[in-house]
Design a protein around this motif. Structure first.
Motif, short mmCIF file in Angstrom:
data_model
loop_
_atom_site.label_atom_id
_atom_site.label_comp_id
_atom_site.label_asym_id
_atom_site.label_seq_id
_atom_site.Cartn_x
_atom_site.Cartn_y
_atom_site.Cartn_z
N LYS A 1 0.86 -1.26 0.02
CA LYS A 1 0.16 0.02 0.09
C LYS A 1 0.97 1.21 -0.20
O LYS A 1 1.99 1.33 0.71
N LYS A 2 0.38 2.23 -0.75
CA LYS A 2 1.14 3.55 -0.84
C LYS A 2 0.63 4.29 0.47
O LYS A 2 -0.66 4.17 0.64
N LEU A 3 1.51 5.04 0.95
CA LEU A 3 1.03 5.81 2.06
C LEU A 3 0.76 7.35 1.63
O LEU A 3 1.34 7.81 0.65
N GLN A 4 -0.38 7.71 1.96
CA GLN A 4 -0.80 9.08 1.47
C GLN A 4 -0.72 10.04 2.41
O GLN A 4 -1.17 9.96 3.48
N THR A 5 0.29 10.79 1.88
CA THR A 5 0.47 12.21 2.85
C THR A 5 0.10 13.42 2.14
O THR A 5 -0.03 13.63 0.99
N GLN A 6 -0.22 14.14 3.07
CA GLN A 6 -0.80 15.49 2.46
C GLN A 6 0.22 16.47 2.40
O GLN A 6 1.23 16.61 3.44
N ALA A 7 0.34 17.13 1.48
CA ALA A 7 1.46 18.21 1.26
C ALA A 7 1.23 19.39 2.26
O ALA A 7 -0.01 19.66 2.47
N PRO A 8 2.30 19.83 2.94
CA PRO A 8 2.17 20.91 4.01
C PRO A 8 1.45 22.16 3.43
O PRO A 8 1.64 22.45 2.42
N ARG A 9 0.49 22.63 4.04
CA ARG A 9 -0.23 23.82 3.53
C ARG A 9 0.85 25.04 3.60
O ARG A 9 1.64 25.35 4.67
N PRO A 10 0.97 25.96 2.75
CA PRO A 10 1.84 26.98 2.62
C PRO A 10 1.44 28.06 4.02
O PRO A 10 0.32 28.07 4.10
N ARG A 11 2.21 28.75 4.35
CA ARG A 11 1.82 29.82 5.50
C ARG A 11 1.81 31.10 4.91
O ARG A 11 1.10 32.06 5.73
N LEU A 12 2.22 31.25 3.62
CA LEU A 12 2.01 32.84 3.22
C LEU A 12 1.28 32.45 1.77
O LEU A 12 1.61 31.51 1.15
N GLU A 13 0.56 33.47 1.25
CA GLU A 13 0.08 33.31 -0.01
C GLU A 13 0.37 34.60 -0.95
O GLU A 13 -0.08 35.73 -0.37
N ARG A 14 1.00 34.80 -2.37
CA ARG A 14 0.88 35.78 -2.85
C ARG A 14 -0.51 36.57 -3.10
O ARG A 14 -1.47 35.84 -3.52
N CYS A 15 -0.33 37.74 -3.11
CA CYS A 15 -1.88 38.67 -3.13
C CYS A 15 -1.83 39.35 -4.38
O CYS A 15 -2.86 39.84 -4.89
N ASP A 16 -0.59 39.76 -5.22
CA ASP A 16 -0.49 40.42 -6.09
C ASP A 16 0.62 40.20 -7.20
O ASP A 16 1.42 39.47 -6.88
N ARG A 17 0.66 41.01 -8.37
CA ARG A 17 1.43 40.49 -9.43
C ARG A 17 2.80 41.61 -9.34
O ARG A 17 2.43 42.77 -8.97
N LEU A 18 3.80 41.23 -9.62
CA LEU A 18 5.00 42.09 -9.33
C LEU A 18 5.16 42.64 -10.85
O LEU A 18 5.08 42.28 -11.92
N PRO A 19 5.14 44.17 -10.79
CA PRO A 19 5.35 44.63 -12.10
C PRO A 19 6.65 44.67 -12.68
O PRO A 19 7.52 44.61 -11.99
N ILE A 20 6.35 44.28 -14.19
CA ILE A 20 7.72 44.11 -14.84
C ILE A 20 8.49 45.47 -14.96
O ILE A 20 9.65 45.38 -15.03
N HIS A 21 7.82 46.52 -15.49
CA HIS A 21 8.62 47.69 -15.69
C HIS A 21 7.62 48.79 -15.10
O HIS A 21 6.65 48.71 -14.41
N ARG A 22 8.36 49.97 -14.92
CA ARG A 22 7.54 51.13 -14.35
C ARG A 22 7.52 52.32 -15.41
O ARG A 22 8.68 52.56 -16.01
N ASP A 23 6.28 52.86 -15.85
CA ASP A 23 6.24 53.81 -16.68
C ASP A 23 6.04 55.18 -16.03
O ASP A 23 4.95 55.49 -16.01
N ASP A 24 7.12 55.51 -15.56
CA ASP A 24 7.07 56.95 -14.96
C ASP A 24 8.32 57.73 -15.39
O ASP A 24 9.34 57.83 -14.92
#
Length: 92
Positions: A1-24
């Motif tokens: 039998k294969k042991l089923q293990t749950q992947a650990p839950r992340p403790r942080l979650e990304r909320c936004d995207r990192l801008p590639i460039h700044r148009d200023d």
């Protein structure tokens, strides 16, 4: 039998995207741009902030669940440096 293990839950979650460039173009050549930052949301009940990106480093603070944070640096092994030089948090 294969042991089923749950992947650990992340403790942080990304909320936004990192801008590639700044148009200023109004900053001129002599102005310095701030470091780009990325938003994260704390998923753990309490998440420690450490002085260095290492699990054995001293705890210098903490963040609570659902708190939004800003990070200015991210390592390949899952650590993020908090904006304002407050310390480091592990994503895993």
């Amino acid at each position: 039998k294969k042991l089923q293990t749950q992947a650990p839950r992340p403790r942080l979650e990304r909320c936004d995207r990192l801008p590639i460039h700044r148009d200023d173009h109004s900053l001129g050549d002599r102005a310095t741009l701030p470091l780009p930052s990325r938003g994260f949301k704390v998923l753990a009940e309490v998440h420690p902030v450490r002085s260095q990106p290492c699990a054995g480093a001293l705890v210098c603070g903490g963040r609570k669940q659902h708190e939004n944070i800003r990070a200015v640096e991210e390592t390949f092994d899952g650590w993020v440096k908090l904006a304002g030089d407050e310390g480091w948090m592990c994503q895993g």
